[in-house]
Scaffold this motif. Structure first.
Motif, PDB file in Angstrom:
ATOM      1  N   CYS A  26       0.825  -1.108   0.063  1.00 45.75           N
ATOM      2  CA  CYS A  26      -0.142  -0.055  -0.021  1.00 45.75           C
ATOM      3  C   CYS A  26       0.907   1.234  -0.075  1.00 45.75           C
ATOM      4  CB  CYS A  26      -0.860  -0.001   1.163  1.00 45.75           C
ATOM      5  SG  CYS A  26      -2.267  -1.190   1.162  1.00 45.75           S
ATOM      6  N   SER A  27       1.987   1.237   0.884  1.00 46.24           N
ATOM      7  CA  SER A  27       2.601   2.304   1.016  1.00 46.24           C
ATOM      8  C   SER A  27       3.344   2.671  -0.408  1.00 46.24           C
ATOM      9  CB  SER A  27       3.833   1.910   1.899  1.00 46.24           C
ATOM     10  OG  SER A  27       4.904   3.256   1.970  1.00 46.24           O
ATOM     11  N   ILE A  28       3.635   1.628  -1.292  1.00 45.04           N
ATOM     12  CA  ILE A  28       4.711   1.905  -2.594  1.00 45.04           C
ATOM     13  C   ILE A  28       3.520   2.177  -3.471  1.00 45.04           C
ATOM     14  CG2 ILE A  28       5.642   0.839  -4.263  1.00 45.04           C
ATOM     15  CD1 ILE A  28       7.026  -0.898  -2.185  1.00 45.04           C
ATOM     16  N   ARG A  29       2.247   1.697  -3.841  1.00 45.87           N
ATOM     17  CA  ARG A  29       1.266   1.991  -4.518  1.00 45.87           C
ATOM     18  C   ARG A  29       0.792   3.327  -4.287  1.00 45.87           C
ATOM     19  NH1 ARG A  29      -0.825  -3.272  -3.748  1.00 45.87           N
ATOM     20  NH2 ARG A  29      -2.403  -2.405  -2.184  1.00 45.87           N
ATOM     21  N   GLY A  30       0.621   3.763  -2.807  1.00 46.97           N
ATOM     22  CA  GLY A  30       0.260   5.056  -2.770  1.00 46.97           C
ATOM     23  C   GLY A  30      -1.274   5.105  -2.115  1.00 46.97           C
ATOM     24  N   ASP A  31      -1.749   3.754  -1.670  1.00 45.78           N
ATOM     25  CA  ASP A  31      -2.987   3.562  -1.339  1.00 45.78           C
ATOM     26  C   ASP A  31      -3.080   3.213   0.124  1.00 45.78           C
ATOM     27  OD1 ASP A  31      -2.371   1.258  -1.972  1.00 45.78           O
ATOM     28  OD2 ASP A  31      -4.200   0.391  -2.788  1.00 45.78           O
ATOM     29  N   SER A  32      -2.351   3.487   0.885  1.00 49.11           N
ATOM     30  CA  SER A  32      -2.211   3.207   2.304  1.00 49.11           C
ATOM     31  C   SER A  32      -3.445   3.844   3.083  1.00 49.11           C
ATOM     32  CB  SER A  32      -0.650   3.360   2.817  1.00 49.11           C
ATOM     33  OG  SER A  32      -0.562   4.902   2.811  1.00 49.11           O
ATOM     34  N   ASN A  78      12.715  -1.582   7.091  1.00 48.17           N
ATOM     35  CA  ASN A  78      13.894  -1.851   6.462  1.00 48.17           C
ATOM     36  C   ASN A  78      13.707  -1.975   4.901  1.00 48.17           C
ATOM     37  OD1 ASN A  78      15.727  -2.175   8.768  1.00 48.17           O
ATOM     38  ND2 ASN A  78      15.443  -4.245   8.846  1.00 48.17           N
ATOM     39  N   ILE A  79      12.608  -2.433   4.665  1.00 47.57           N
ATOM     40  CA  ILE A  79      12.298  -2.542   3.319  1.00 47.57           C
ATOM     41  C   ILE A  79      12.093  -1.401   2.522  1.00 47.57           C
ATOM     42  CG2 ILE A  79      10.636  -3.755   1.639  1.00 47.57           C
ATOM     43  CD1 ILE A  79      10.621  -6.174   3.504  1.00 47.57           C
ATOM     44  N   GLN A  80      11.163  -0.499   3.339  1.00 48.80           N
ATOM     45  CA  GLN A  80      10.800   1.000   2.822  1.00 48.80           C
ATOM     46  C   GLN A  80      12.340   1.730   2.658  1.00 48.80           C
ATOM     47  OE1 GLN A  80       7.707   2.040   1.782  1.00 48.80           O
ATOM     48  NE2 GLN A  80       8.850   3.205   0.731  1.00 48.80           N
ATOM     49  N   LEU A  81      13.151   1.546   3.441  1.00 54.17           N
ATOM     50  CA  LEU A  81      14.450   2.235   3.320  1.00 54.17           C
ATOM     51  C   LEU A  81      15.110   1.754   2.180  1.00 54.17           C
ATOM     52  CD1 LEU A  81      16.623   4.103   4.612  1.00 54.17           C
ATOM     53  CD2 LEU A  81      17.553   1.959   5.649  1.00 54.17           C
ATOM     54  N   VAL A  82      15.107   0.791   1.657  1.00 56.64           N
ATOM     55  CA  VAL A  82      15.684   0.240   0.561  1.00 56.64           C
ATOM     56  C   VAL A  82      14.925   0.701  -0.715  1.00 56.64           C
ATOM     57  CG1 VAL A  82      16.800  -1.834  -0.791  1.00 56.64           C
ATOM     58  CG2 VAL A  82      16.938  -1.515   1.558  1.00 56.64           C
ATOM     59  N   PHE A  83      13.703   0.820  -0.694  1.00 55.96           N
ATOM     60  CA  PHE A  83      13.110   1.118  -1.768  1.00 55.96           C
ATOM     61  C   PHE A  83      13.348   2.918  -2.079  1.00 55.96           C
ATOM     62  CE2 PHE A  83      10.022  -2.166  -2.199  1.00 55.96           C
ATOM     63  CZ  PHE A  83       9.784  -2.288  -3.524  1.00 55.96           C
ATOM     64  N   SER A 126      15.886   7.009  -4.898  1.00 59.94           N
ATOM     65  CA  SER A 126      16.782   7.881  -5.211  1.00 59.94           C
ATOM     66  C   SER A 126      17.817   7.827  -6.413  1.00 59.94           C
ATOM     67  CB  SER A 126      17.590   8.309  -3.775  1.00 59.94           C
ATOM     68  OG  SER A 126      18.435   7.117  -3.547  1.00 59.94           O
ATOM     69  N   ILE A 127      18.166   6.727  -6.585  1.00 57.51           N
ATOM     70  CA  ILE A 127      19.052   6.073  -7.568  1.00 57.51           C
ATOM     71  C   ILE A 127      18.177   6.431  -8.860  1.00 57.51           C
ATOM     72  CG2 ILE A 127      20.113   4.185  -8.916  1.00 57.51           C
ATOM     73  CD1 ILE A 127      20.438   3.073  -5.961  1.00 57.51           C
ATOM     74  N   LEU A 128      17.039   6.272  -9.038  1.00 52.75           N
ATOM     75  CA  LEU A 128      16.146   6.493 -10.353  1.00 52.75           C
ATOM     76  C   LEU A 128      16.060   7.915 -10.449  1.00 52.75           C
ATOM     77  CD1 LEU A 128      13.420   3.827 -10.000  1.00 52.75           C
ATOM     78  CD2 LEU A 128      15.559   3.756 -11.415  1.00 52.75           C
ATOM     79  N   ASP A 129      16.046   8.631  -9.525  1.00 56.02           N
ATOM     80  CA  ASP A 129      15.796  10.236  -9.684  1.00 56.02           C
ATOM     81  C   ASP A 129      16.986  10.735 -10.164  1.00 56.02           C
ATOM     82  OD1 ASP A 129      13.429  10.331  -8.934  1.00 56.02           O
ATOM     83  OD2 ASP A 129      13.648  10.749  -6.813  1.00 56.02           O
ATOM     84  N   VAL A 172      22.872  -2.272   2.124  1.00 56.18           N
ATOM     85  CA  VAL A 172      22.503  -1.175   2.943  1.00 56.18           C
ATOM     86  C   VAL A 172      22.094  -1.739   4.215  1.00 56.18           C
ATOM     87  CG1 VAL A 172      20.667   0.546   3.322  1.00 56.18           C
ATOM     88  CG2 VAL A 172      21.815   0.249   1.276  1.00 56.18           C
ATOM     89  N   ILE A 173      21.127  -2.940   4.390  1.00 61.48           N
ATOM     90  CA  ILE A 173      20.735  -3.227   5.485  1.00 61.48           C
ATOM     91  C   ILE A 173      21.618  -4.302   6.315  1.00 61.48           C
ATOM     92  CG2 ILE A 173      18.770  -4.504   6.583  1.00 61.48           C
ATOM     93  CD1 ILE A 173      17.986  -1.832   5.809  1.00 61.48           C
ATOM     94  N   GLU A 174      22.022  -5.274   5.328  1.00 59.70           N
ATOM     95  CA  GLU A 174      22.774  -6.298   5.974  1.00 59.70           C
ATOM     96  C   GLU A 174      24.293  -6.086   6.290  1.00 59.70           C
ATOM     97  OE1 GLU A 174      22.310 -10.413   4.186  1.00 59.70           O
ATOM     98  OE2 GLU A 174      20.089  -9.938   4.148  1.00 59.70           O
TER      99      GLU A 174
END
Length: 600
Positions: free
Chosen positions: A187-193, A299-304, A309-312, A345-347
């Motif tokens: 939901c967070s990634i789609r924006g419908d949270s 953690n998963i959201q952080l990597v997203f 930021s890389i794509l930007d 990043v995480i591990e």
């Protein structure tokens, strides 16, 4: 006639009556099992056209729920249809170029008079709209007997898979932490949270996935997965994005030996398992409990966020960055890139140090670096891990150790278990303490014990150059100590290997007003210890709190430097669990373990 049949009410209800319920917020949507609003404008228009022409429409299933003496109707099946009706009445789209005539029924006329609705475009003939308002929608209403009852009804209704996709059926009514994390991140990634799982039907339009022809909700072309050409619009409608997230959550939570397939997803959600695989859902559930559900999601959201930021920085979509020519079905490529960055990043606790170089390294990596077999079906863990390792090589140089020490990142959960396991064979580098207060009544903070821990850490650092030593506070190394702790604080230790994780929470709450106060005190005490500034900095930077299930432990860590560590003008070494002072005649032997000292 059975009791269930007696409590099931089947009747027709006019659209005008349903709209009245809608205005009173009678209709509820439970997002635990109810899928997102995904009907296209054409699908909505086709449904309203069927109503206008008097064609029969499918039955809508509702659960009758009474809460705080207020009757509410939870939508089990028919959310898309109800939304189409309400959104047409409220001027959100037209049919054949004409909008619903607000003068046709009392409720809409009143809202128009009060300025809450505004007539749009060409109004439909009042006679047609009156017929729409009188149209009888078939309803089946049953008495709700608890959340599990509603979940089971929903599952059985959609068991044939024609109404919902496989992933929607897996998520439907699932209450596990795994399902919750997948739902939350998706939901967070789609924006419908949404802040709550229970919403009024009227609120759903604000978080619906819509086409550019609708003026509300979330434009499907702006959704991350579509904008970056990772999956198709139809795949998004089928919740394939959630399957990607489910794969990622499982891989990062329970290890890197899990293949990807439909049956593995079924097992992770607790479906279609035999005796040999029945523990897969349990494994991922326990793993998420250890890490903490919110931390897994974080953690998963952080990597997203890092990936975005890389794509930007690249100015390209994900598809365009990875390939010379746009490719179809690249969700597996996305997972490889994502999991590689997660690893770094995480591990490994690193951060991006050279964005321009990283973008250049990822450019066309789908063509040149990532080698994947084509087709669907099973995706072996070996192929996935091989691809991650292949990509990590060229990317690693553009990451450096993070300047911020995040004490709650997932890698420490695994490391804590590794510390407990490894301590039995490498005792000299590990030490464990219950806490800094004795188990007697109103015991004061034992500063001498704290000093002993710091001394022990310097002794660990003197084992050899490159050594890392750990002291974990909040651990009982004997059953007897765990029982004594439980008698004092009423907290039962969580067993792992030959240890019991008791945590510092109870001690911190009783003597320091909570873990934060406790943690602040021990970090301040480091400054007064008779050790080198280098060691003070190393211990202060690496001290960390870790949540293991519902318990907090404090981990002290030291890394050896280029010279031996000193404590109060003395050198110490550790033999097993014992500390010994190094006599002057053994200094040469101690310093020989640090060959770089001769270069300084």
């Amino acid at each position: 006639m059975t009791k269930a049949n007696v409590e099931l009410s089947i009747k027709g209800e006019s659209i005008q009556s349903l709209y009245g319920y809608y205005l009173k917020d009678t209709f509820l949507v439970n997002r635990r099992y109810q899928r997102k609003l995904v009907w296209t404008l054409d699908e909505k228009r086709a449904f309203i056209d069927s109503v206008i022409k008097g064609y029969p429409v499918p039955l809508i299933l509702l659960a009758d729920i009474v809460s705080n003496d207020t009757r509410r109707l939870e939508i089990i099946d028919g959310m898309q249809r109800l939304n189409a009706i309400m959104s047409f009445i409220e001027q959100e789209f037209d049919v054949n170029g004409e909008h619903f005539n607000l003068d046709s029924i009392a409720d809409t006329k009143l809202q128009m008079d009060e300025g809450r609705l505004v007539q749009k475009g060409s109004p439909m003939a009042r006679e047609i709209c009156a017929n729409i308002a009188r149209y009888q929608i078939p309803l089946s209403v049953f008495q709700e007997k608890g959340a599990s009852h509603v979940d089971e009804v929903f599952r059985r209704l959609n068991a044939n898979g024609r109404h919902l996709s496989k992933q929607e059926l897996r998520q439907a009514g699932a209450t596990s932490k795994f399902a919750s994390v997948v739902r939350k991140i998706s939901c967070s990634i789609r924006g419908d949270s949404s802040a709550s799982d229970i919403l009024n039907l009227s609120a759903m339009k604000n978080i619906s996935i819509t086409s550019k022809n609708l003026s509300y909700g979330i434009n499907v072309d702006d959704v991350f997965w579509i904008k970056n050409n990772i999956i198709t619009r139809e795949s998004l409608r089928e919740s394939n994005d959630e399957e990607i997230i489910a794969d990622i959550v499982a891989w990062t939570s329970i290890g890197k030996s899990l293949r990807s397939s439909s049956d593995i997803l079924n097992q992770l959600y607790g479906f279609e398992t035999d005796d040999s695989d029945s523990t897969l859902a349990q494994q991922v559930e326990i793993a998420i409990q250890k890490i903490n559900e919110d931390q897994v999601a974080s953690n998963i959201q952080l990597v997203f966020d890092k990936l975005i930021s890389i794509l930007d920085a690249s100015g390209k979509t994900f598809n365009a960055l990875l390939f010379e020519k746009q490719q179809a079905k690249i969700s597996r490529y996305f997972q490889i890139v994502y999991l590689t960055i997660f690893e770094l990043v995480i591990e490994q606790g690193k951060d991006i140090s050279n964005m321009a170089g990283l973008v250049k390294a990822l450019n066309k990596s789908g063509d040149k670096v990532i080698k994947l077999s084509q087709g669907g079906g099973n995706w072996s863990a070996k192929e996935k891990q091989t691809a991650i390792e292949a990509l990590e090589g060229p990317l690693r140089k553009y990451f450096a150790k993070s300047k911020t020490n995040d004490p709650t990142r997932q890698q420490w959960i695994t490391r804590l278990e590794n510390i407990l396991m490894q301590s039995s064979t490498e005792q000299s580098l590990y030490d464990f303490k219950l806490g800094f207060h004795s188990l007697s009544k109103d015991a004061k903070f034992d500063k001498s014990l704290f000093s002993k821990i710091i001394k022990t850490l310097t002794a660990m650092a003197n084992t050899m150059q490159g050594a890392s030593g750990y002291c974990v506070v909040g651990i009982a190394d004997t059953k007897r100590s765990a029982i004594a702790f439980q008698r004092k604080y009423g907290v039962e230790g969580t067993s792992y290997s030959n240890y019991w994780i008791t945590g510092v929470d109870a001690e911190a709450n009783e003597y320091h007003g909570g873990v934060d106060g406790y943690f602040t005190k021990v970090t301040q005490l480091i400054k007064a210890q008779p050790i080198s500034e280098r060691d003070k900095d190393c211990i202060a930077r690496n001290i960390t709190t870790v949540r293991y299930f519902d318990k907090t432990v404090i981990i002290f860590k030291i890394e050896s430097g280029s010279v031996p560590s000193i404590y109060d003008r003395q050198y110490f070494v550790r033999h097993g669990s014992n500390i010994a002072e190094v006599p002057p005649e053994q200094f040469s032997n101690l310093f020989s373990r640090f060959p770089q000292v001769s270069q300084n």
